[in-house]
Design an enzyme around this catalytic site. Structure first.
Site, PDB file in Angstrom:
ATOM      1  N   PRO A   2      -9.583   1.418  -5.486  1.00  0.00           N
ATOM      2  CA  PRO A   2      -8.555   0.564  -6.079  1.00  0.00           C
ATOM      3  C   PRO A   2      -7.561   1.380  -6.908  1.00  0.00           C
ATOM      4  O   PRO A   2      -7.958   2.163  -7.763  1.00  0.00           O
ATOM      5  CB  PRO A   2      -9.369  -0.389  -6.966  1.00  0.00           C
ATOM      6  N   GLU A   3      -6.273   1.206  -6.610  1.00  0.00           N
ATOM      7  CA  GLU A   3      -5.232   1.874  -7.370  1.00  0.00           C
ATOM      8  C   GLU A   3      -4.549   0.845  -8.269  1.00  0.00           C
ATOM      9  O   GLU A   3      -5.014  -0.293  -8.390  1.00  0.00           O
ATOM     10  CB  GLU A   3      -4.262   2.564  -6.409  1.00  0.00           C
TER      11      GLU A   3
END
Length: 271
Positions: A2-3
């Site tokens: 997840p960014e």
């Protein structure tokens, strides 16, 4: 992994379902994530209300009356709000249980996520206080990137992925922003002009905002707070498209390795 858009999507998804709720208990099924979960977490949270859900870089911050929980989703973590009575799956490691019988459940198959407790200003926590500006904030400018890049011989892609320079520009969005700004990922950071850094900061903002509008990017593990995947993958111009035609010039997208990560770019469009 997840960014920033995926973490922000998660924050927006779960915040309405946890703010002002009173914590009844904390259930820890697996204490050893990236770092051990603080032993005092259950005692610190019980009987307290979550007053706000914030984000700094890729950390979610749950504010309570007397302290804050910092939570990082790691490589494969996700958060869901659900009925506490639903039996946990194998990788459901932590529940924050509320008095209305719902819970905030952390799932983390690879266990690279982390949970931290602090009674001080969370933005001054050792994991956060040395971070660079938010890429969607006013202090992130081309002038700042240009000034920090002078004399640097590292590639521009590695430069913009350094969280001390700017937070949240992970591998996917670095490749996409460099494509949008026409900058080759192997160009030395110190050799790029002020004008081109202005274009790059704009491209970073644009690609992050576009990803947020689509709920993030799902390549493998990510789902949002409502369990839905992110749909920005459909709009990726270069990332994970090696050998496919460029959507601008029809040349072949190439893949290289930088810093043990895959980089995707168009050799015709990026110089």
């Amino acid at each position: 992994m997840p960014e920033l858009p995926e973490v922000e999507t998660t924050r927006r998804g779960i915040a309405p379902h946890v703010i002002n709720k009173k914590v009844r208990a904390v259930v820890i099924r697996q204490q050893c994530l990236r770092w051990p979960i603080p032993a005092a977490l259950a005692t610190a949270l019980a009987g307290r209300h979550i007053t706000r859900v914030g984000r700094r870089a890729k950390y979610l911050i749950f504010y309570l009356e007397h302290g804050s929980v910092l939570l990082h989703l790691g490589m494969s973590g996700s958060l869901r709000v659900m009925e506490a009575a639903i039996p946990p799956d194998k990788h459901d490691h932590v529940d924050i249980v509320f008095h209305d019988h719902t819970c905030l459940r952390l799932r983390d198959p690879r266990r690279f996520g982390s949970i931290h407790w602090t009674e001080q200003d969370p933005l001054q926590h050792p994991l956060l206080r040395h971070l660079g500006p938010e890429p969607l904030g006013a202090t992130f400018t081309g002038e700042r990137l240009y000034a920090l890049s002078r004399g640097r011989t590292q590639s521009v892609k590695i430069f913009i992925m350094d969280s001390r320079i700017v937070v949240g520009v992970g591998n996917i969005y670095a490749s996409e922003a460099l494509f949008r700004s026409g900058i080759h990922p192997l160009r030395r950071a110190g050799n790029i002009s002020l004008k081109r850094y202005g274009a790059l900061t704009g491209a970073i903002r644009d690609v992050l905002n576009a990803a947020l509008a689509k709920g993030g990017t799902t390549l493998r593990d990510f789902v949002g707070g409502d369990g839905a995947p992110g749909y920005f993958k459909l709009d990726l111009n270069v990332y994970d498209r090696a050998g496919e035609p460029c959507r601008v010039c029809a040349g072949n997208i190439r893949q290289i390795r930088q810093g043990q990560r895959s980089t995707y770019y168009c050799p015709r469009c990026q110089r």
